[in-house]
Motif scaffolding. Structure first.
Motif, PDB file in Angstrom:
ATOM      1  N   THR A  18      -1.343  21.161 -14.586  1.00  0.00           N
ATOM      2  CA  THR A  18      -2.271  22.293 -14.703  1.00  0.00           C
ATOM      3  C   THR A  18      -2.383  23.028 -13.373  1.00  0.00           C
ATOM      4  O   THR A  18      -3.292  23.823 -13.174  1.00  0.00           O
ATOM      5  N   SER A  19      -1.460  22.733 -12.438  1.00  0.00           N
ATOM      6  CA  SER A  19      -1.447  23.300 -11.080  1.00  0.00           C
ATOM      7  C   SER A  19      -2.598  22.805 -10.214  1.00  0.00           C
ATOM      8  O   SER A  19      -2.798  23.318  -9.108  1.00  0.00           O
ATOM      9  N   ALA A  20      -3.371  21.844 -10.700  1.00  0.00           N
ATOM     10  CA  ALA A  20      -4.466  21.302  -9.890  1.00  0.00           C
ATOM     11  C   ALA A  20      -3.896  20.509  -8.722  1.00  0.00           C
ATOM     12  O   ALA A  20      -2.864  19.844  -8.854  1.00  0.00           O
ATOM     13  N   LYS A  21      -4.576  20.622  -7.548  1.00  0.00           N
ATOM     14  CA  LYS A  21      -4.141  19.859  -6.364  1.00  0.00           C
ATOM     15  C   LYS A  21      -4.979  18.594  -6.254  1.00  0.00           C
ATOM     16  O   LYS A  21      -6.180  18.624  -6.506  1.00  0.00           O
ATOM     17  N   LEU A  22      -4.347  17.527  -5.854  1.00  0.00           N
ATOM     18  CA  LEU A  22      -5.086  16.287  -5.633  1.00  0.00           C
ATOM     19  C   LEU A  22      -4.321  15.410  -4.661  1.00  0.00           C
ATOM     20  O   LEU A  22      -3.219  15.775  -4.226  1.00  0.00           O
ATOM     21  N   GLN A  23      -4.908  14.278  -4.301  1.00  0.00           N
ATOM     22  CA  GLN A  23      -4.263  13.304  -3.416  1.00  0.00           C
ATOM     23  C   GLN A  23      -4.017  12.033  -4.219  1.00  0.00           C
ATOM     24  O   GLN A  23      -4.798  11.727  -5.126  1.00  0.00           O
ATOM     25  N   VAL A  57       0.855  -1.181   0.000  1.00  0.00           N
ATOM     26  CA  VAL A  57       0.000   0.000   0.000  1.00  0.00           C
ATOM     27  C   VAL A  57       0.895   1.235   0.000  1.00  0.00           C
ATOM     28  O   VAL A  57       1.772   1.376   0.847  1.00  0.00           O
ATOM     29  N   LEU A  58       0.694   2.111  -0.971  1.00  0.00           N
ATOM     30  CA  LEU A  58       1.505   3.323  -1.037  1.00  0.00           C
ATOM     31  C   LEU A  58       0.902   4.378  -0.115  1.00  0.00           C
ATOM     32  O   LEU A  58      -0.319   4.449   0.030  1.00  0.00           O
ATOM     33  N   PRO A  59       1.747   5.207   0.513  1.00  0.00           N
ATOM     34  CA  PRO A  59       1.201   6.253   1.386  1.00  0.00           C
ATOM     35  C   PRO A  59       0.414   7.269   0.556  1.00  0.00           C
ATOM     36  O   PRO A  59       0.734   7.505  -0.608  1.00  0.00           O
ATOM     37  N   ASP A  60      -0.611   7.828   1.168  1.00  0.00           N
ATOM     38  CA  ASP A  60      -1.413   8.842   0.480  1.00  0.00           C
ATOM     39  C   ASP A  60      -0.647  10.162   0.556  1.00  0.00           C
ATOM     40  O   ASP A  60      -0.371  10.659   1.634  1.00  0.00           O
ATOM     41  N   TYR A  63      -6.992   8.312  -6.718  1.00  0.00           N
ATOM     42  CA  TYR A  63      -6.937   7.326  -7.797  1.00  0.00           C
ATOM     43  C   TYR A  63      -7.505   5.980  -7.387  1.00  0.00           C
ATOM     44  O   TYR A  63      -7.634   5.088  -8.207  1.00  0.00           O
ATOM     45  N   ARG A  64      -7.829   5.813  -6.091  1.00  0.00           N
ATOM     46  CA  ARG A  64      -8.305   4.496  -5.651  1.00  0.00           C
ATOM     47  C   ARG A  64      -9.621   4.144  -6.335  1.00  0.00           C
ATOM     48  O   ARG A  64     -10.404   5.017  -6.665  1.00  0.00           O
TER      49      ARG A  64
END
Lengths: 202, 195
Positions: free
Chosen positions: B54-59, B44-47, B63-64
């Protein structure tokens, strides 16, 4: 049949000669030099110095101790197994996976150092001292051949074998190993031709 | 006699040790060992917090739910990341829309602008193919550590890293690692996952 020593570990007692104590001291000093922080970091920083300076210091230090201990006891029969054990322990720590593992973790690095001193160096020094000329010659020629094969492998592999080192360092190691193999071969041949390994005078 | 006996015992012990130390001769390099270990026990990869071209922020956890194909790059990489980029171009052309691609940079100097260069060079378009950086140095280090990615300076201002194509399953687990050019391996594995 064998000379059974009266004091097996004479070097740990007062009967040990000053010279023997000095040799054990020098061996321990070599090991310490290879493991002390400033030098250890420098040596481990590059592949060639890691394998061809730090390893030989550890193995050589152990070998000096092993060879000195071997003088206190005649045990010819232990020579082949001791030399084999030493060679195998050296080869294990040449597996790229374990070189990487030693660099990635303190515990594995400590195990590497202990192993190279106790399981590689000491048996090699002990076994070499106990061994006769045939066994010594056999070991020497095999070591030279293995150095050459390893050097050639390092030069022929197009991919990095260790995640911790660059491909260029692998090339350097390959060249250094080939040079060592040639030196070992020259040394062995000169000993065979000019040394004391000729037909004994009857 | 005892000389031979002792030698045979030592040889046997040595063979056993080598068998143990190389996973039965399968893992002579740490890269091979890593791939075997990941295939046997997905990690399991750390979140981690990400930003994309595009400078968009995400976690990463966004993708899960579906498999993702991941690669680690840095945008100024002259060689292996180009191979990775090309492999992703090939995958981009054949992967179903439900399987996104993610190129993650491990270079802290890669801001959205440089990520954009890399995206343009390879025709990456968010959200299907994101080129992203990790916000926080600690999170970045933790992610690389967990994935078993080793990055070392190449002595000329760049980096050298153990490159590969990474398959993340729907539970956010790193489940397979392939050679940088092995796009067929990735496709086969995806077919297997989707049944």
């Amino acid at each position: 049949m064998y000379l059974i020593p009266k004091i097996p570990m004479a070097c740990l007692t007062r009967s040990c000669s000053l010279k023997a104590k000095a040799r054990i001291g020098v061996g321990a000093a070599l090991v310490a030099a290879a493991l002390l922080p400033p030098l250890a970091g420098l040596l481990e920083g590059r592949l060639v110095t890691h394998l061809l300076c730090q390893y030989p210091l550890l193995v050589g230090g152990g070998a000096m101790i092993g060879a000195t201990l071997a003088l206190t006891r005649f045990a010819n029969w232990t020579a082949p197994s001791a030399l084999l054990a030493g060679a195998l322990a050296c080869v294990f720590w040449l597996i790229p996976r374990w070189i990487d593992a030693a660099l990635a973790g303190q515990a594995v690095n400590a195990a590497k150092a202990a192993c190279l001193v106790i399981l590689a160096g000491m048996p090699l020094g002990w076994g070499w001292t106990q061994a006769g000329p045939v066994l010594r010659g056999f070991v020497w020629v095999n070591a030279a051949a293995m150095l050459a094969v390893m050097g050639w492998l390092q030069l022929a592999t197009p991919i990095r074998l260790c995640n911790s080192y660059l491909l260029s360092e692998q090339r350097d190691l390959g060249l250094a190993l080939l040079m060592l193999a040639i030196l070992a071969l020259i040394a062995g041949m000169s000993r065979a031709m000019f040394g004391r390994w000729g037909r004994p005078i009857q | 006699m005892r000389a031979a006996l002792a030698t045979v015992v030592v040889a046997g012990l040595g063979a056993a040790t080598f068998w143990w130390g190389t996973e039965g001769g399968m893992a002579l390099t740490s890269e091979a060992a890593r791939r075997l270990d990941i295939a046997a026990a997905p990690r399991v990869l750390p979140d981690v917090p990400l930003y994309d071209q595009t400078s968009a922020k995400l976690q990463l956890s966004d993708y899960r739910g579906a498999p993702v194909v991941l690669e680690f790059i840095y945008t100024t990489c002259p060689d292996v990341c180009l191979t990775l980029g090309t492999a992703f171009e090939r995958l981009d052309a054949v992967l179903p829309p439900g399987v996104p691609l993610l190129s993650l940079s491990f270079d802290p100097a890669d801001g959205p602008r440089r990520l954009g260069w890399f995206a343009n060079r390879h025709g990456a378009e968010a959200p299907h193919w994101r080129v992203a950086g990790v916000e926080d140095p600690k999170a970045r280090a933790a992610l690389l550590e967990r994935a078993g990615v080793v990055v070392i300076p190449d002595g000329a201002g760049g980096f050298v890293h153990n490159a590969g194509l990474y398959l993340i399953d729907g539970k956010g687990r790193l489940s397979r690692v392939f050679d940088p050019e092995d796009t067929n391996g990735v496709l086969d594995a995806l077919l297997f996952i989707e049944g």
